[in-house]
Design a protein around this motif. Structure first.
Motif, PDB file in Angstrom:
ATOM      1  N   LEU A 100       1.047  -1.414   0.017  1.00 59.39           N
ATOM      2  CA  LEU A 100       0.165   0.090   0.034  1.00 59.39           C
ATOM      3  C   LEU A 100       0.698   1.263  -0.052  1.00 59.39           C
ATOM      4  CD1 LEU A 100      -2.835   1.407   0.114  1.00 59.39           C
ATOM      5  CD2 LEU A 100      -2.797   1.102   2.617  1.00 59.39           C
ATOM      6  N   GLN A 101       1.958   1.086   0.719  1.00 61.70           N
ATOM      7  CA  GLN A 101       2.886   2.540   0.932  1.00 61.70           C
ATOM      8  C   GLN A 101       3.212   2.648  -0.428  1.00 61.70           C
ATOM      9  OE1 GLN A 101       5.377   1.146   4.039  1.00 61.70           O
ATOM     10  NE2 GLN A 101       4.056   1.877   5.723  1.00 61.70           N
ATOM     11  N   LEU A 102       3.725   1.744  -1.129  1.00 59.68           N
ATOM     12  CA  LEU A 102       4.429   1.723  -2.491  1.00 59.68           C
ATOM     13  C   LEU A 102       3.316   2.491  -3.653  1.00 59.68           C
ATOM     14  CD1 LEU A 102       6.578  -1.393  -2.574  1.00 59.68           C
ATOM     15  CD2 LEU A 102       7.417   0.663  -2.552  1.00 59.68           C
ATOM     16  N   ALA A 103       2.217   1.729  -3.492  1.00 61.60           N
ATOM     17  CA  ALA A 103       0.867   2.189  -4.126  1.00 61.60           C
ATOM     18  C   ALA A 103       0.779   3.836  -4.075  1.00 61.60           C
ATOM     19  CB  ALA A 103      -0.136   1.545  -4.231  1.00 61.60           C
ATOM     20  N   LEU A 104       0.593   4.248  -2.870  1.00 65.12           N
ATOM     21  CA  LEU A 104       0.439   5.634  -2.462  1.00 65.12           C
ATOM     22  C   LEU A 104       1.490   6.494  -3.072  1.00 65.12           C
ATOM     23  CD1 LEU A 104      -0.535   5.177   1.219  1.00 65.12           C
ATOM     24  CD2 LEU A 104      -2.216   6.084  -0.804  1.00 65.12           C
ATOM     25  N   GLN A 105       2.818   6.161  -2.924  1.00 65.51           N
ATOM     26  CA  GLN A 105       3.946   6.600  -3.501  1.00 65.51           C
ATOM     27  C   GLN A 105       3.891   7.017  -4.963  1.00 65.51           C
ATOM     28  OE1 GLN A 105       7.637   5.180  -2.495  1.00 65.51           O
ATOM     29  NE2 GLN A 105       7.658   5.787  -0.308  1.00 65.51           N
ATOM     30  N   THR A 106       3.304   5.876  -5.614  1.00 63.97           N
ATOM     31  CA  THR A 106       3.012   6.056  -7.009  1.00 63.97           C
ATOM     32  C   THR A 106       1.891   6.818  -7.351  1.00 63.97           C
ATOM     33  OG1 THR A 106       3.790   3.493  -7.192  1.00 63.97           O
ATOM     34  CG2 THR A 106       2.537   4.703  -9.124  1.00 63.97           C
ATOM     35  N   VAL A 107       0.847   6.958  -6.659  1.00 63.67           N
ATOM     36  CA  VAL A 107      -0.239   7.706  -6.898  1.00 63.67           C
ATOM     37  C   VAL A 107       0.275   9.011  -6.889  1.00 63.67           C
ATOM     38  CG1 VAL A 107      -2.328   8.833  -5.963  1.00 63.67           C
ATOM     39  CG2 VAL A 107      -2.081   6.405  -5.921  1.00 63.67           C
ATOM     40  N   GLY A 108       1.097   9.615  -5.844  1.00 65.51           N
ATOM     41  CA  GLY A 108       1.722  10.945  -5.635  1.00 65.51           C
ATOM     42  C   GLY A 108       2.442  11.206  -6.844  1.00 65.51           C
ATOM     43  N   GLY A 120     -10.610  -2.882   0.998  1.00 63.44           N
ATOM     44  CA  GLY A 120      -9.897  -4.135   1.237  1.00 63.44           C
ATOM     45  C   GLY A 120      -8.872  -4.067   2.233  1.00 63.44           C
ATOM     46  N   VAL A 121      -9.198  -3.121   3.458  1.00 66.36           N
ATOM     47  CA  VAL A 121      -8.314  -2.889   4.565  1.00 66.36           C
ATOM     48  C   VAL A 121      -8.928  -3.357   5.688  1.00 66.36           C
ATOM     49  CG1 VAL A 121      -7.346  -0.865   3.297  1.00 66.36           C
ATOM     50  CG2 VAL A 121      -9.147  -0.716   4.901  1.00 66.36           C
ATOM     51  N   TRP A 122     -10.080  -3.957   5.739  1.00 64.58           N
ATOM     52  CA  TRP A 122     -10.542  -4.117   7.150  1.00 64.58           C
ATOM     53  C   TRP A 122     -10.646  -5.795   7.393  1.00 64.58           C
ATOM     54  CZ3 TRP A 122     -10.574   0.157   9.464  1.00 64.58           C
ATOM     55  CH2 TRP A 122     -11.159   1.237   8.715  1.00 64.58           C
ATOM     56  N   ALA A 129      -4.128  -2.922   9.538  1.00 70.71           N
ATOM     57  CA  ALA A 129      -5.325  -1.709   9.544  1.00 70.71           C
ATOM     58  C   ALA A 129      -4.550  -0.695  10.061  1.00 70.71           C
ATOM     59  CB  ALA A 129      -6.182  -2.005  10.292  1.00 70.71           C
ATOM     60  N   PHE A 130      -4.000  -0.809  10.977  1.00 77.62           N
ATOM     61  CA  PHE A 130      -2.927   0.499  11.703  1.00 77.62           C
ATOM     62  C   PHE A 130      -2.023   0.998  10.576  1.00 77.62           C
ATOM     63  CE2 PHE A 130       0.275   2.421  14.260  1.00 77.62           C
ATOM     64  CZ  PHE A 130      -0.074   2.957  15.083  1.00 77.62           C
ATOM     65  N   SER A 131      -1.142   0.332  10.052  1.00 79.99           N
ATOM     66  CA  SER A 131      -0.244   0.724   9.295  1.00 79.99           C
ATOM     67  C   SER A 131      -0.922   1.204   7.857  1.00 79.99           C
ATOM     68  CB  SER A 131       0.697  -0.479   8.592  1.00 79.99           C
ATOM     69  OG  SER A 131       1.475   0.130   7.574  1.00 79.99           O
ATOM     70  N   ASN A 132      -2.046   0.761   7.652  1.00 79.94           N
ATOM     71  CA  ASN A 132      -2.695   1.348   6.300  1.00 79.94           C
ATOM     72  C   ASN A 132      -3.175   2.729   6.703  1.00 79.94           C
ATOM     73  OD1 ASN A 132      -2.121  -0.814   4.804  1.00 79.94           O
ATOM     74  ND2 ASN A 132      -4.071  -1.798   5.366  1.00 79.94           N
ATOM     75  N   ILE A 133      -3.649   3.016   7.830  1.00 80.55           N
ATOM     76  CA  ILE A 133      -4.515   4.287   8.093  1.00 80.55           C
ATOM     77  C   ILE A 133      -3.341   5.070   8.414  1.00 80.55           C
ATOM     78  CG2 ILE A 133      -5.842   5.374   9.940  1.00 80.55           C
ATOM     79  CD1 ILE A 133      -7.288   2.781  10.350  1.00 80.55           C
ATOM     80  N   TYR A 134      -2.243   5.074   9.181  1.00 84.82           N
ATOM     81  CA  TYR A 134      -1.529   5.905   9.382  1.00 84.82           C
ATOM     82  C   TYR A 134      -0.530   6.032   8.033  1.00 84.82           C
ATOM     83  CZ  TYR A 134      -2.329   6.776  14.075  1.00 84.82           C
ATOM     84  OH  TYR A 134      -2.978   7.305  15.399  1.00 84.82           O
ATOM     85  N   SER A 135      -0.451   5.068   7.033  1.00 88.56           N
ATOM     86  CA  SER A 135       0.450   5.250   5.882  1.00 88.56           C
ATOM     87  C   SER A 135      -0.545   6.467   4.962  1.00 88.56           C
ATOM     88  CB  SER A 135       0.559   4.218   5.013  1.00 88.56           C
ATOM     89  OG  SER A 135       1.442   3.449   5.860  1.00 88.56           O
ATOM     90  N   LEU A 136      -1.632   6.530   5.154  1.00 94.24           N
ATOM     91  CA  LEU A 136      -2.757   7.097   4.213  1.00 94.24           C
ATOM     92  C   LEU A 136      -2.361   8.696   4.896  1.00 94.24           C
ATOM     93  CD1 LEU A 136      -4.503   7.161   1.903  1.00 94.24           C
ATOM     94  CD2 LEU A 136      -6.478   6.720   3.742  1.00 94.24           C
ATOM     95  N   LYS A 137      -2.586   8.877   6.176  1.00 95.43           N
ATOM     96  CA  LYS A 137      -2.280  10.082   6.882  1.00 95.43           C
ATOM     97  C   LYS A 137      -0.940  10.768   6.505  1.00 95.43           C
ATOM     98  CE  LYS A 137      -1.165  11.948  11.514  1.00 95.43           C
ATOM     99  NZ  LYS A 137      -0.936  11.470  12.954  1.00 95.43           N
ATOM    100  N   GLY A 138      -0.105   9.690   6.634  1.00 94.65           N
ATOM    101  CA  GLY A 138       1.412  10.465   6.407  1.00 94.65           C
ATOM    102  C   GLY A 138       1.628  10.731   5.007  1.00 94.65           C
TER     103      GLY A 138
END
Length: 242
Positions: A100-108, A120-122, A129-138
């Motif tokens: 997910l972090q790699l995908a978010l970086q690609t979006v950016g 598909g995170v729950w 879930a914790f990592s996904n939420i805070y990665s999105l925040k970050g």
């Protein structure tokens, strides 16, 4: 509209303008209901993250991009995704960042600013879930705003100074405010059974949970002056059918 986020069960109107680019990231956690996913996919371009390709394959949803190490996807789903002729970014399983972090970086990198909905995170492990939420925040400093959502659970990230009006197609069973920074100032919520006016929330005492929508209306308004707030809502199966 430029300040609206539309999901199958609600519409969110933010005070701050949302990015023009929108992406629906389908990850490999609990599979969203087929009807929910089909409706959401009409609002956003779809990207698959690892075994999220299996979810799209089963629902005949053609993604625009596939990202991940492929370690949790089925061989059939991964082969289907690679055969679509879409961009595929493959990474080794032994890496520091999550898929997910790699995908978010690609979006950016591709869009600059973007509104991202992650499904598909729950339903899986808490640490995921914790990592996904805070990665999105970050990713907010890179122009990415977003939420985690399916038909049962939605978490909207709100950073002060901002507000959102949530118009509900179906009432959630629960509405909770989760401080995602050490302190949240000037927090207000209306349209619920226990409204709050200009309160301060701390991550060490997250008491503003298990609220519920008021029966007087179909919208909830949340405001924050400073800090990071998670607006969490959940629906049970009966609630979705009301």
């Amino acid at each position: 509209m430029k300040n609206q986020l539309i999901l199958p069960q609600l519409r969110c109107s933010f005070e701050k303008k949302l990015p023009d680019s929108r992406v629906l990231l389908v990850a490999g956690g609990r599979q969203p209901a087929s009807e929910w996913l089909a409706q959401a996919a009409t609002q956003f371009p779809v990207w698959c993250i690892d075994s999220g390709v299996d979810i799209c394959h089963m629902n005949n949803i053609i993604p625009e991009r596939l990202i991940g190490d492929g370690d949790s996807a089925t061989s059939q789903g991964w082969s289907w995704g690679k055969g679509l002729g879409i961009p595929v970014e493959t990474y080794p399983p032994e890496k520091n960042l999550t898929d997910l972090q790699l995908a978010l970086q690609t979006v950016g990198s591709l869009h600059g600013e973007a509104m991202v909905v992650v499904t598909g995170v729950w339903g899986g492990r808490f640490d995921h879930a914790f990592s996904n939420i805070y990665s999105l925040k970050g990713c907010e400093p890179f122009g990415i705003r977003g939420c985690c959502a399916d038909e049962k659970e939605v978490l909207i990230l709100l950073k002060g100074k901002d507000s959102v009006v949530i118009d509900m197609v179906t009432h959630p069973e629960v509405v909770s405010l989760l401080p995602l920074s050490s302190e949240c100032y000037g927090v207000c919520i209306d349209g619920v059974h226990w409204p709050l006016v200009d309160v301060q929330l701390h991550d060490t005492l997250p008491y503003a949970v298990s609220n519920r929508p008021s029966q007087l209306g179909t919208s909830i308004t949340v405001t924050i002056e400073a800090g990071w707030l998670g607006i969490y809502m959940c629906w049970d199966e009966k609630g979705l059918n009301k």
